[in-house]
Scaffold this active site. Structure first.
Site, short mmCIF file in Angstrom:
data_model
loop_
_atom_site.label_atom_id
_atom_site.label_comp_id
_atom_site.label_asym_id
_atom_site.label_seq_id
_atom_site.Cartn_x
_atom_site.Cartn_y
_atom_site.Cartn_z
N ARG A 170 -0.57 8.03 1.29
CA ARG A 170 -0.08 8.99 2.34
C ARG A 170 -1.25 9.46 3.27
O ARG A 170 -2.19 9.59 2.79
CB ARG A 170 0.19 10.37 1.48
CG ARG A 170 1.33 10.06 0.31
CD ARG A 170 1.28 10.97 -0.88
NE ARG A 170 0.04 10.83 -1.79
CZ ARG A 170 -0.11 11.48 -2.68
NH1 ARG A 170 0.63 12.53 -2.90
NH2 ARG A 170 -1.34 11.59 -3.40
N CYS A 207 6.07 5.95 9.20
CA CYS A 207 6.39 4.96 8.27
C CYS A 207 7.80 5.11 7.75
O CYS A 207 8.67 4.41 7.70
CB CYS A 207 5.65 5.34 6.96
SG CYS A 207 3.75 5.12 7.38
N LYS A 225 10.84 4.37 10.47
CA LYS A 225 10.89 3.24 11.01
C LYS A 225 11.12 2.10 9.85
O LYS A 225 11.69 1.18 9.86
CB LYS A 225 9.76 2.55 11.61
CG LYS A 225 8.57 2.51 10.95
CD LYS A 225 7.92 1.34 10.63
CE LYS A 225 6.48 1.32 10.09
NZ LYS A 225 6.20 0.19 9.24
N GLU A 254 0.90 -0.96 -0.11
CA GLU A 254 -0.16 0.10 0.02
C GLU A 254 0.88 1.24 -0.09
O GLU A 254 1.83 1.25 0.69
CB GLU A 254 -0.82 -0.15 1.35
CG GLU A 254 -1.73 1.04 1.55
CD GLU A 254 -2.70 1.32 0.37
OE1 GLU A 254 -3.37 0.10 0.02
OE2 GLU A 254 -2.62 2.34 0.04
N PHE A 255 0.50 2.36 -0.87
CA PHE A 255 1.29 3.47 -0.87
C PHE A 255 0.49 4.81 -0.51
O PHE A 255 0.94 5.87 -0.97
CB PHE A 255 1.85 3.67 -2.37
CG PHE A 255 2.55 2.53 -2.87
CD1 PHE A 255 3.85 2.24 -2.57
CD2 PHE A 255 1.83 1.52 -3.64
CE1 PHE A 255 4.38 0.96 -3.07
CE2 PHE A 255 2.52 0.57 -4.14
CZ PHE A 255 3.88 0.13 -4.04
N GLY A 261 9.49 12.42 9.44
CA GLY A 261 8.78 11.93 10.45
C GLY A 261 7.71 10.90 10.28
O GLY A 261 7.64 10.56 8.93
C1 UGA Z 1 4.67 7.87 3.38
C2 UGA Z 1 5.07 7.63 1.77
O1 UGA Z 1 4.93 8.94 1.13
C3 UGA Z 1 3.57 7.01 1.44
O2 UGA Z 1 3.70 6.72 0.05
C4 UGA Z 1 3.55 5.60 2.08
O3 UGA Z 1 2.66 4.51 1.59
C5 UGA Z 1 3.49 5.82 3.68
O4 UGA Z 1 4.66 6.42 4.09
C6 UGA Z 1 3.47 4.37 4.14
O5 UGA Z 1 4.59 3.87 4.40
O6 UGA Z 1 2.53 3.98 4.68
P1 UGA Z 1 3.48 9.35 4.99
O7 UGA Z 1 4.11 9.02 6.12
O8 UGA Z 1 1.84 9.99 5.09
O9 UGA Z 1 3.60 8.57 3.62
O10 UGA Z 1 4.24 10.86 4.60
P2 UGA Z 1 5.08 11.82 3.55
O11 UGA Z 1 3.92 12.49 2.88
O12 UGA Z 1 5.61 10.72 2.98
O13 UGA Z 1 5.64 12.68 4.49
C7 UGA Z 1 6.80 12.09 5.39
C8 UGA Z 1 7.60 12.98 5.81
O14 UGA Z 1 8.36 13.67 5.14
C9 UGA Z 1 6.73 14.12 6.63
O15 UGA Z 1 7.22 14.30 7.84
C10 UGA Z 1 7.09 15.42 5.69
O16 UGA Z 1 6.88 16.72 6.36
C11 UGA Z 1 8.50 15.31 5.33
N1 UGA Z 1 8.61 15.73 3.90
C12 UGA Z 1 8.01 15.43 2.84
C13 UGA Z 1 9.84 16.95 3.90
O17 UGA Z 1 10.28 16.96 4.84
N2 UGA Z 1 9.97 17.27 2.72
C14 UGA Z 1 9.46 16.72 1.61
O18 UGA Z 1 9.74 17.48 0.66
C15 UGA Z 1 8.23 16.17 1.61
#
Ligand code: UGA
Length: 442
Positions: free
Chosen positions: A151, A269, A272, A148-149, A266
């Site tokens: 967000r 996902c 970890k 699953e991907f 953070g």
């Molecule tokens: C992430 C992946 O993007 C999803 O595709 C995946 O399904 C999911 O993990 C999972 O494994 O279940 P998510 O944890 O919801 O999704 O969050 P992201 O949108 O990926 O953001 C992660 C972190 O990166 C956040 O803290 C965000 O602030 C940070 N981030 C994101 C940045 O610091 N810079 C960026 O340019 C983008």
């Protein structure tokens, strides 16, 4: 189709609701009675835009129910495993307790022709072991791996209209077994709407399917840490990392997305997953292949330290007894999730180092309180920044982006803004009399 979904956390609850929305008959199962009661009453236990409405709509159809009784899975033919795989305490590896327990609970309900679909993020090799367990109990049941991907914040949209499907299936001599082929046909029926709309599908073996998920998250984490490493260079040279990201992002091979420098990643996902991936690579004897992820993790954690240092710097060398207003606790906007949240970690660090921290967040205050009850909390920005000597923006909520620097200035003791997400316009804030500082920007 009749489906069961094991696990009613983020992934499972959203998946169950979306499958019911697609017209399937869904029983969602969780071991936590409170989780089940809340969802059955139409109240998602976490903030996800669009989910409350869709939950109410699907509950009203009678096609969706929540229970703690795994035996109810017996009516279903497709069973989704959506339980969590958190980091083990004190180790990098993933805790597989919930996956093993969910499959053990499912076994008595399995019938010939049933399809078990793994969606949880697991160490590669897990699916192969689960397939054995499942076929020991019911040889005519099959397991597919279908990562699953989604967000957080966009979970409903990502589940209903994903950008791709990955099906991992047992193979013999490089081709799926007859039973696996039949199982993939069943999964095609579950996802018929999105497949008909042209969503790409990759069919592969079980190992590849499990690796796709951690590879994708590792790549995203690497992209973020790459730009944050550039931010460190920018800080040493007086360059501007946001302009640098814009400029390299125009190269279609690089792309601008996930190149926002700041406090780093953070959540439940990315952090970890890269650690569990390193642990698994170690077990497989290929730890060198992922040594770079250690660096990705270090760069990411250094941003949090740098943020606290920046606060100290603008406060003249010490934050002891300084009144600090923190805007944001969630790990990203449109979420109330504070798991491994860079924002909450910086707020807590500043408090531990002697600052008087008042924290606000549009959605995550309750969860932040559970983790760090010693912080002070405010319901509004105005309340949080009252008499503050420094304001620190750590989660880029839309409402913080829209703050009026002139109006906010009236509430603070000293107009100092630290932008941990590079999301404010430095010129506008400086023009309104603020000292504006950010990570990786002059
Ligand atoms: C992430 C992946 O993007 C999803 O595709 C995946 O399904 C999911 O993990 C999972 O494994 O279940 P998510 O944890 O919801 O999704 O969050 P992201 O949108 O990926 O953001 C992660 C972190 O990166 C956040 O803290 C965000 O602030 C940070 N981030 C994101 C940045 O610091 N810079 C960026 O340019 C983008």
């Amino acid at each position: 189709m009749r489906l069961s979904v094991f696990g009613c956390g983020y992934l499972g609850a959203v998946h169950a609701v979306c499958m019911a929305k697609l017209g399937h008959d869904v029983v969602a199962i969780d071991v936590l009675p409170e989780q089940v009661t809340e969802l059955a009453a139409g109240r998602p236990p976490f903030h996800e835009p669009g989910l409350p409405e869709l939950l109410a709509e699907t509950l009203a159809t009678g096609r969706l129910r929540f229970t703690t009784d795994a035996a109810e899975a017996a009516d279903a033919t497709v069973h989704f495993v959506c339980v969590g795989t958190p980091q083990k305490k004190g180790e990098y590896a993933a805790d597989m307790t919930y996956v093993r327990a969910a499959v053990a609970d499912l076994l008595p309900a399995l019938k010939p022709g049933d399809v078990v679909v793994g969606k949880s993020t697991v160490p590669v090799g897990t699916a192969e072991r689960l397939l054995e367990t499942i076929q020991d109990a019911e040889p005519a049941a099959e397991l597919l791996w279908n990562p699953e991907f989604l967000r957080e914040g966009l979970a409903v949209q990502d589940t209903l209209t994903p950008d791709r499907f990955v099906y991992g299936a047992a193979q013999r001599d490089g081709v799926p077994t007859a039973q696996a082929t039949a199982a993939m046909g069943v999964l095609d029926e579950v996802y018929a709407a999105a497949l008909a709309a042209g969503t790409p599908k990759i069919e592969t073996d079980l190992a590849t399917a499990q690796l796709v998920k951690v590879a994708a998250n590792s790549f995203l984490a690497t992209k973020i840490s790459f730009i944050n490493a550039m931010a460190e260079l920018c800080e040493a040279t007086g360059a501007d990392v946001t302009r640098l990201a814009d400029a390299i992002g125009y190269d279609a091979r690089i792309g601008r997305r996930f190149l926002n420098a700041g406090l780093g990643f953070g959540g439940g996902c990315l952090p970890k997953d890269i650690r569990a991936f390193m642990a698994r690579a170690g077990e497989l004897g290929v730890d060198q292949a992922l040594t770079f992820l250690r660096e990705v993790d270090s760069i990411n954690m250094r941003r949090r330290v740098r943020m606290v240092d920046l606060a100290r710097e603008v406060c003249g060398g010490s934050i002891v007894s300084r009144r600090v207003a923190v805007l944001g606790a969630a790990f990203k906007p449109n979420s109330d999730d504070v798991r491994d949240s860079p924002a909450l970690s910086v707020a807590a660090q500043m408090q531990l180092q002697g600052a008087q921290v008042t924290l606000t967040d549009p959605r995550a205050i309750d969860n932040a309180k559970k983790k760090w009850p010693d912080l002070q909390f405010a319901d509004t920005v105005e309340e949080a920044v009252r008499d503050a000597e420094v304001v620190v923006l750590l989660t880029e909520w839309q409402e913080y982006l829209a703050l009026d620097p002139a109006a906010l200035r009236e509430h603070v003791a000293v107009p100092r803004m630290l932008d941990g997400r590079n999301c404010l316009d430095p010129l506008a804030w400086r023009a309104a009399g603020w000292t504006y500082r950010a990570l990786g920007r002059p």
